[in-house]
Write an enzyme that holds these catalytic residues in place. Structure first.
Site, short mmCIF file in Angstrom:
data_model
loop_
_atom_site.label_atom_id
_atom_site.label_comp_id
_atom_site.label_asym_id
_atom_site.label_seq_id
_atom_site.Cartn_x
_atom_site.Cartn_y
_atom_site.Cartn_z
N ASP A 17 0.84 -1.34 -0.29
CA ASP A 17 0.00 0.14 -0.05
C ASP A 17 0.39 1.14 -0.23
O ASP A 17 0.73 2.44 0.77
CB ASP A 17 -1.24 0.25 1.38
N ASP A 22 7.26 1.66 1.56
CA ASP A 22 6.06 0.48 0.98
C ASP A 22 7.73 1.09 -0.50
O ASP A 22 7.12 -0.59 -0.84
CB ASP A 22 5.14 0.24 0.55
N THR A 131 2.68 -6.35 3.26
CA THR A 131 3.46 -4.88 3.61
C THR A 131 2.58 -3.75 3.74
O THR A 131 2.76 -2.47 3.67
CB THR A 131 4.39 -4.56 3.41
N ASP A 247 8.89 -1.94 6.57
CA ASP A 247 8.37 -3.00 5.07
C ASP A 247 9.73 -3.78 4.50
O ASP A 247 9.60 -4.29 4.58
CB ASP A 247 7.17 -2.55 4.19
C1 BDR Z 1 3.08 0.32 8.35
O1 BDR Z 1 2.09 1.32 8.20
C2 BDR Z 1 2.33 1.86 6.90
O2 BDR Z 1 2.86 3.71 7.73
C3 BDR Z 1 4.11 1.68 6.71
O3 BDR Z 1 3.99 1.94 4.98
C4 BDR Z 1 3.93 -0.15 7.51
O4 BDR Z 1 3.68 -0.92 6.51
C5 BDR Z 1 3.63 0.34 10.26
O5 BDR Z 1 2.65 0.57 11.47
CA CA Z 2 2.95 -0.05 4.31
#
Ligand code: BDR
Ligand code: CA
Length: 326
Positions: A17, A22, A131, A247
Site C-alpha cells: 500500500d 513500501d 506490507t 516494510d
Molecule cells: C506500517 O504502516 C504503514 O504506515 C507503513 O507502510 C507500514 O507498512 C507501519 O505501521
Molecule cells: Ca505499508
C-alpha cells in the site's frame, strides 16, 4: 529458454500500500538478484487503493521496471470501515519528490484473481510478502484455500510484541484488517511476522540518508527525499528523530537469513476488544501452554547489514538505469 539462474531465485509476490517504506521495499526487491518479483498487488491502507495502485506503477516507472505486472486489490477491509494512513504518508500516499507517470496498465484481474493465477502457474511455491493490510491474502485463502500449498510462506509487516502506533496497542496494518490477518493465522501456511518491535530498529538516520544521496542518479535522491517526508511525519506524530523504515525488513529477511533473529511464538490478533481491536497478542513466554507456536516472530535486526542490503539494491538499480540510458 528459462535462465538457469532463475531457479535459484526466490519467487515473490508483493502485496502493498505505498507508502514511503513500501516504495523502498519495492526497490529492494527489484534491486536484489536473489528475488524474482512475479508481480505486485495493491491494497488500501496508507492511502486509497486507487492511489496505492498508481504509486506502485510510478515506483516501477522510476526504477525502469514497468514490465512487472500490477493488480488492483481491496478498497477496504473484510469488515468495517477503511482506516487510511494519509496522516503519515501525505495526500497521495507517497508525497515528496516528483515521480514519473505510470508506464504500463494494470492487469485485468483483481488482486485475488491475480495472486491465485500466479500461484497456480508458478513451477515452485511462492513467498507472499504483505506490507499493508492483510485483506487481499485473507480473501485469497478464504475463497481459494486450495492454493495454500502453493505458498512457501507469508512474510508480513504488521503487529508488534510491544505497543502499537495507529492506536496505543495496535500497529496500523493489523488494525486496518484484523479479520483478514486472523484468517491467515488460521490457514495452513507458514507465517513470519515483522512487527514494530523489529522495524523500529530500522531507522533511516542522517548517515543512512547521506548514503542514499551518494547513490548516483534519481533513485538515491528520491529515496532520500522520501525519508525527509516520512521523517517529518514520524517526528510530528511519534517524536522519532529518524523514521523507521518498516516494510523493506520483510524483503531483507528473504535475502539474508542472518539479518533478523527470529523466535517461534503463538500469535493471535484481537478482534473484539473495546480499545484493542487489531492488537497482536504475541506469547513469547508460553503463558498459553495449550496454544502451539504458529508464527516465527522477528526479534532483533542486524542494522548495518540491513542498510547494506538496501543500499546495494539501490546501487544496482541505479547502475541498471544508467546502462539503459547509454
Ligand atoms: C506500517 O504502516 C504503514 O504506515 C507503513 O507502510 C507500514 O507498512 C507501519 O505501521
Ligand atoms: Ca505499508
Amino acid at each position: 529458454m528459462t535462465d538457469p539462474a532463475s531457479h535459484r531465485q526466490i519467487p515473490v509476490l508483493l502485496d502493498c500500500d505505498p507508502g514511503h517504506d513500501d516504495a523502498v521495499a519495492i526497490l529492494l526487491a527489484l534491486g536484489s538478484p536473489q528475488v524474482r518479483l512475479l508481480g505486485i498487488s495493491s491494497c488500501f491502507g496508507n492511502c486509497s487503493v486507487e492511489d496505492a495502485t498508481r504509486n506502485i506503477q510510478r515506483v516501477l516507472a522510476l526504477a525502469g521496471h514497468a514490465e512487472i505486472p500490477v493488480a488492483t486489490g481491496a478498497a477496504g477491509p473484510l469488515l468495517g470501515d477503511a482506516a487510511l494512513g494519509n496522516y503519515v504518508h501525505g495526500a497521495s500516499g507517497l508525497d515528496g519528490p516528483p515521480l514519473p507517470d505510470p508506464a504500463a496498465d494494470v492487469v485485468a484481474e483483481d488482486a485475488v484473481g491475480f495472486l491465485r493465477r500466479m500461484l497456480v502457474e508458478s513451477d515452485s511455491p511462492v513467498t507472499v510478502v504483505v506490507t499493508g493490510p492483510m485483506t487481499n491474502v485473507g480473501r485469497l485463502l478464504r475463497d481459494h484455500p486450495e492454493v495454500a500449498p502453493r505458498i512457501a510462506e507469508v512474510v508480513f509487516m504488521g503487529g508488534s510484541t510491544e505497543r502499537g502506533n495507529h492506536t496505543p496497542t495496535a500497529e496500523f496494518n493489523t488494525y486496518a484488517d484484523p479479520d483478514a490477518l486472523d484468517l491467515v493465522l488460521r490457514a495452513d501456511v507458514p507465517v513470519r511476522m515483522v512487527g514494530l518491535n523489529l522495524t523500529h530498529q530500522a531507522l533511516a538516520t542522517p548517515d543512512v540518508v547521506k548514503q542514499m544521496l551518494a547513490v548516483p542518479g534519481v533513485i538515491g535522491q528520491t529515496c532520500a527525499a522520501w525519508m525527509g517526508f516520512f521523517g517529518d511525519s514520524y517526528e510530528r506524530l511519534w517524536e522519532f528523530s529518524s523514521p523507521p523504515v518498516h516494510d523493506p525488513c520483510t524483503i531483507a529477511a528473504l535475502l539474508d537469513p542472518d539479518v533478523i533473529e527470529w523466535r517461534e511464538a503463538f500469535v493471535a490478533v484481537e478482534l473484539d476488544g473495546r480499545w484493542t481491536r487489531g492488537t497482536t497478542v504475541v506469547d513469547l513466554h508460553r503463558r498459553y501452554p495449550d496454544q502451539s507456536p504458529n508464527v516465527r516472530v522477528a526479534m532483533r535486526l542486524e542494522v548495518d547489514r540491513y542498510w547494506d542490503l538496501v543500499l546495494a539494491a539501490l546501487e544496482r538499480l541505479s547502475d541498471r538505469l544508467a546502462g539503459a540510458d547509454r
